[in-house]
Design a protein around this motif. Structure first.
Motif, mmCIF file in Angstrom:
data_model
loop_
_atom_site.group_PDB
_atom_site.id
_atom_site.type_symbol
_atom_site.label_atom_id
_atom_site.label_comp_id
_atom_site.label_asym_id
_atom_site.label_seq_id
_atom_site.Cartn_x
_atom_site.Cartn_y
_atom_site.Cartn_z
ATOM 1 N N VAL A 43 0.840 -1.203 0.000
ATOM 2 C CA VAL A 43 0.000 0.000 0.000
ATOM 3 C C VAL A 43 0.878 1.259 0.000
ATOM 4 O O VAL A 43 0.589 2.236 -0.705
ATOM 5 N N THR A 44 1.968 1.229 0.777
ATOM 6 C CA THR A 44 2.892 2.370 0.844
ATOM 7 C C THR A 44 3.509 2.654 -0.525
ATOM 8 O O THR A 44 3.533 3.807 -0.977
ATOM 9 N N VAL A 45 4.000 1.622 -1.179
ATOM 10 C CA VAL A 45 4.651 1.791 -2.489
ATOM 11 C C VAL A 45 3.644 2.275 -3.530
ATOM 12 O O VAL A 45 3.901 3.247 -4.258
ATOM 13 N N LEU A 46 2.488 1.614 -3.594
ATOM 14 C CA LEU A 46 1.476 1.997 -4.589
ATOM 15 C C LEU A 46 0.944 3.402 -4.326
ATOM 16 O O LEU A 46 0.761 4.194 -5.263
ATOM 17 N N GLY A 47 0.680 3.719 -3.056
ATOM 18 C CA GLY A 47 0.127 5.033 -2.711
ATOM 19 C C GLY A 47 1.080 6.167 -3.031
ATOM 20 O O GLY A 47 0.704 7.154 -3.683
ATOM 21 N N ASN A 48 2.336 6.028 -2.597
ATOM 22 C CA ASN A 48 3.311 7.106 -2.828
ATOM 23 C C ASN A 48 3.723 7.192 -4.293
ATOM 24 O O ASN A 48 3.881 8.292 -4.826
ATOM 25 N N TRP A 49 3.889 6.032 -4.949
ATOM 26 C CA TRP A 49 4.233 6.057 -6.374
ATOM 27 C C TRP A 49 3.085 6.641 -7.195
ATOM 28 O O TRP A 49 3.310 7.391 -8.146
ATOM 29 N N GLY A 50 1.858 6.308 -6.811
ATOM 30 C CA GLY A 50 0.694 6.851 -7.503
ATOM 31 C C GLY A 50 0.612 8.359 -7.366
ATOM 32 O O GLY A 50 0.315 9.079 -8.340
ATOM 33 N N LEU A 51 0.890 8.866 -6.162
ATOM 34 C CA LEU A 51 0.851 10.314 -5.929
ATOM 35 C C LEU A 51 1.947 11.024 -6.716
ATOM 36 O O LEU A 51 1.718 12.089 -7.307
ATOM 37 N N ILE B 119 10.340 10.698 -0.480
ATOM 38 C CA ILE B 119 11.057 10.377 0.759
ATOM 39 C C ILE B 119 10.393 9.194 1.468
ATOM 40 O O ILE B 119 11.070 8.270 1.934
ATOM 41 N N ASP B 120 9.064 9.213 1.563
ATOM 42 C CA ASP B 120 8.346 8.114 2.226
ATOM 43 C C ASP B 120 8.572 6.781 1.507
ATOM 44 O O ASP B 120 8.706 5.734 2.145
ATOM 45 N N LEU B 121 8.609 6.840 0.186
ATOM 46 C CA LEU B 121 8.838 5.634 -0.612
ATOM 47 C C LEU B 121 10.222 5.050 -0.312
ATOM 48 O O LEU B 121 10.374 3.835 -0.084
ATOM 49 N N CYS B 122 11.225 5.909 -0.292
ATOM 50 C CA CYS B 122 12.597 5.469 0.002
ATOM 51 C C CYS B 122 12.749 5.070 1.465
ATOM 52 O O CYS B 122 13.398 4.065 1.789
ATOM 53 N N TYR B 123 12.152 5.870 2.339
ATOM 54 C CA TYR B 123 12.260 5.666 3.784
ATOM 55 C C TYR B 123 11.758 4.291 4.190
ATOM 56 O O TYR B 123 12.438 3.540 4.896
ATOM 57 N N SER B 124 10.564 3.931 3.718
ATOM 58 C CA SER B 124 9.996 2.627 4.071
ATOM 59 C C SER B 124 10.785 1.485 3.446
ATOM 60 O O SER B 124 10.822 0.374 3.978
ATOM 61 N N SER B 125 11.447 1.754 2.311
ATOM 62 C CA SER B 125 12.214 0.714 1.626
ATOM 63 C C SER B 125 13.583 0.471 2.262
ATOM 64 O O SER B 125 14.250 -0.517 1.929
ATOM 65 N N VAL B 126 13.994 1.341 3.160
ATOM 66 C CA VAL B 126 15.281 1.171 3.829
ATOM 67 C C VAL B 126 15.281 -0.070 4.719
ATOM 68 O O VAL B 126 16.270 -0.792 4.803
ATOM 69 N N PHE B 127 14.178 -0.328 5.393
ATOM 70 C CA PHE B 127 14.165 -1.420 6.368
ATOM 71 C C PHE B 127 13.026 -2.430 6.194
ATOM 72 O O PHE B 127 13.116 -3.547 6.673
ATOM 73 N N GLY C 251 14.723 10.143 7.358
ATOM 74 C CA GLY C 251 13.954 10.600 8.516
ATOM 75 C C GLY C 251 14.098 12.099 8.744
ATOM 76 O O GLY C 251 13.108 12.812 8.961
ATOM 77 N N ILE C 252 15.337 12.597 8.681
ATOM 78 C CA ILE C 252 15.586 14.032 8.863
ATOM 79 C C ILE C 252 14.998 14.825 7.691
ATOM 80 O O ILE C 252 14.426 15.904 7.890
ATOM 81 N N THR D 95 8.026 4.575 10.987
ATOM 82 C CA THR D 95 8.728 3.860 9.917
ATOM 83 C C THR D 95 7.787 3.167 8.940
ATOM 84 O O THR D 95 8.148 2.974 7.774
ATOM 85 N N ASN D 96 6.613 2.758 9.394
ATOM 86 C CA ASN D 96 5.696 2.011 8.528
ATOM 87 C C ASN D 96 4.344 2.690 8.346
ATOM 88 O O ASN D 96 3.854 2.815 7.219
ATOM 89 N N THR D 97 3.745 3.127 9.458
ATOM 90 C CA THR D 97 2.388 3.668 9.390
ATOM 91 C C THR D 97 2.328 5.026 8.695
ATOM 92 O O THR D 97 1.483 5.244 7.815
ATOM 93 N N VAL D 98 3.203 5.948 9.080
ATOM 94 C CA VAL D 98 3.172 7.300 8.501
ATOM 95 C C VAL D 98 3.425 7.290 6.993
ATOM 96 O O VAL D 98 2.662 7.905 6.237
ATOM 97 N N PRO D 99 4.469 6.582 6.474
ATOM 98 C CA PRO D 99 4.642 6.534 5.018
ATOM 99 C C PRO D 99 3.452 5.925 4.290
ATOM 100 O O PRO D 99 3.176 6.297 3.142
ATOM 101 N N MET D 100 2.755 4.987 4.938
ATOM 102 C CA MET D 100 1.579 4.390 4.313
ATOM 103 C C MET D 100 0.389 5.344 4.328
ATOM 104 O O MET D 100 -0.371 5.434 3.356
ATOM 105 N N MET D 101 0.228 6.090 5.426
ATOM 106 C CA MET D 101 -0.944 6.951 5.598
ATOM 107 C C MET D 101 -0.856 8.264 4.829
ATOM 108 O O MET D 101 -1.887 8.813 4.423
ATOM 109 N N ASN D 102 0.349 8.785 4.632
ATOM 110 C CA ASN D 102 0.488 10.112 4.030
ATOM 111 C C ASN D 102 -0.238 10.280 2.687
ATOM 112 O O ASN D 102 -0.920 11.292 2.474
ATOM 113 N N PRO D 103 -0.128 9.332 1.742
ATOM 114 C CA PRO D 103 -0.867 9.508 0.472
ATOM 115 C C PRO D 103 -2.371 9.637 0.678
ATOM 116 O O PRO D 103 -3.036 10.389 -0.041
#
Length: 310
Positions: free
Chosen positions: A37-45, A69-77, A108-109, A279-287
């Motif tokens: 959902v994070t990848v699709l949502g942020n990539w779609g936006l 940033i959210d797309l990369c951030y969540s993909s780090v870990f 994150g920064i 690390t997980n919820t915020v990048p998913m929710m932002n889109p």
């Protein structure tokens, strides 16, 4: 990046989110779904903003960077986290751990300052609308983003550089699901005073300063909205800012909970739960936060679907 002098540990074991075997598979399914959902949502936006010219404004320029940033951030870990849920031994190399730590800090920064830039953008749009075009010119927006990435680079280099000077002897189990700063520091067999000082200064600057800037910006915004005579105007003003306030509260609140607490074993266990939010919820929710009630995004989605470019 090489281990500091005297380092014996060449790999770390990640304790993970939980040590209960019966929870590993359900958590794998949950976090895999969240990551998709994070990848699709942020990539779609990102795609919508690039393809639709009416979204080429300062507000969506910052939103584009936030999604990137959210797309990369969540993909780090997250990919490593998912592998660990279904593997017997959750191992990460020393180099892999330091690399993960660097990019975790960098993105994150970056997010802290992009959220701050977005608050400033809303402040200018609502409090000084006549000056908006000059105050938020393409050059100003680019400089704000450049400053965000430079702050992120300096902060992540400070954290990672100080971590590389430490020695790790016998203990190599990180009480976390990724290489976060405080859990890694607990394993060092040399003094971590400098590192703790850097954490206090860098984290303090990158959480407190943006938080205060956002707080002051929204103080002025609230004051301006309350002085709008029409109910429709006030409603529009609150609607414009509500999504950003939700995103800021989730990200800064969970980050502060993790880093402004004593680093005991119990607080680390609580911190792992808190970390899931930023690390997980915020990048998913932002889109969803920025698009569900956004007429411009909905219009862009309809136009893109009609053109058949999606």
């Amino acid at each position: 990046m090489v281990p500091g002098n005297g380092s014996i540990v060449t790999e770390f074991i990640l304790a993970g989110l939980t040590d209960q075997p019966e929870l590993q598979l359900p958590l794998f399914v949950l976090f895999l779904a969240m990551y998709v959902v994070t990848v699709l949502g942020n990539w779609g936006l990102i795609t919508l903003i690039v393809l639709n010219s009416h979204l080429h404004t300062p507000m969506y320029f910052f939103l584009f960077n936030l999604s990137f940033i959210d797309l990369c951030y969540s993909s780090v870990f997250t990919p490593k986290m998912l592998i660990n849920f279904i593997s017997k031994k959750n191992v990460i190399s020393y180099m892999g751990c330091m690399t993960q730590l660097y990019f975790f800090c960098f993105f994150g920064i970056s997010e802290c300052y992009v959220l701050t830039s977005m608050a400033y953008d809303r402040y200018v749009a609502i409090c000084n609308p006549l000056l908006y075009n000059s105050a938020m010119s393409p050059k100003v927006c680019s400089n704000l983003m450049l400053g965000s990435y430079l702050m992120a680079f300096s902060g992540s280099m400070a954290h990672t550089g100080c971590m590389l000077r430490l020695s790790f002897c016998d203990a190599n189990t990180i009480n976390h699901y990724f290489c976060d700063i405080l859990p890694v520091l607990q394993l060092s067999c040399t003094s971590t005073y400098i590192n703790e000082l850097v954490v206090f200064i860098v984290v303090g600057i990158n959480i407190i300063v943006p938080s205060l800037t956002i707080f002051v910006s929204y103080g002025f915004i609230l004051f301006s909205i309350l002085h709008i005579s029409s109910t429709k105007g006030r409603s529009k003003g609150f609607s414009t800012c509500s999504s950003h306030i939700i995103a800021v509260s989730l990200f800064f609140g969970s980050s502060a909970f993790m880093y402004f607490k004593p680093s005991s074993a119990e607080s680390m266990d609580e911190g792992k739960i808190s970390s899931v939010f930023y690390t997980n919820t915020v990048p998913m929710m932002n889109p969803f936060i920025y698009s569900l009630r956004n007429k411009d995004i909905k219009l862009a989605l309809r136009k893109t679907l009609i053109r058949g470019k999606f």
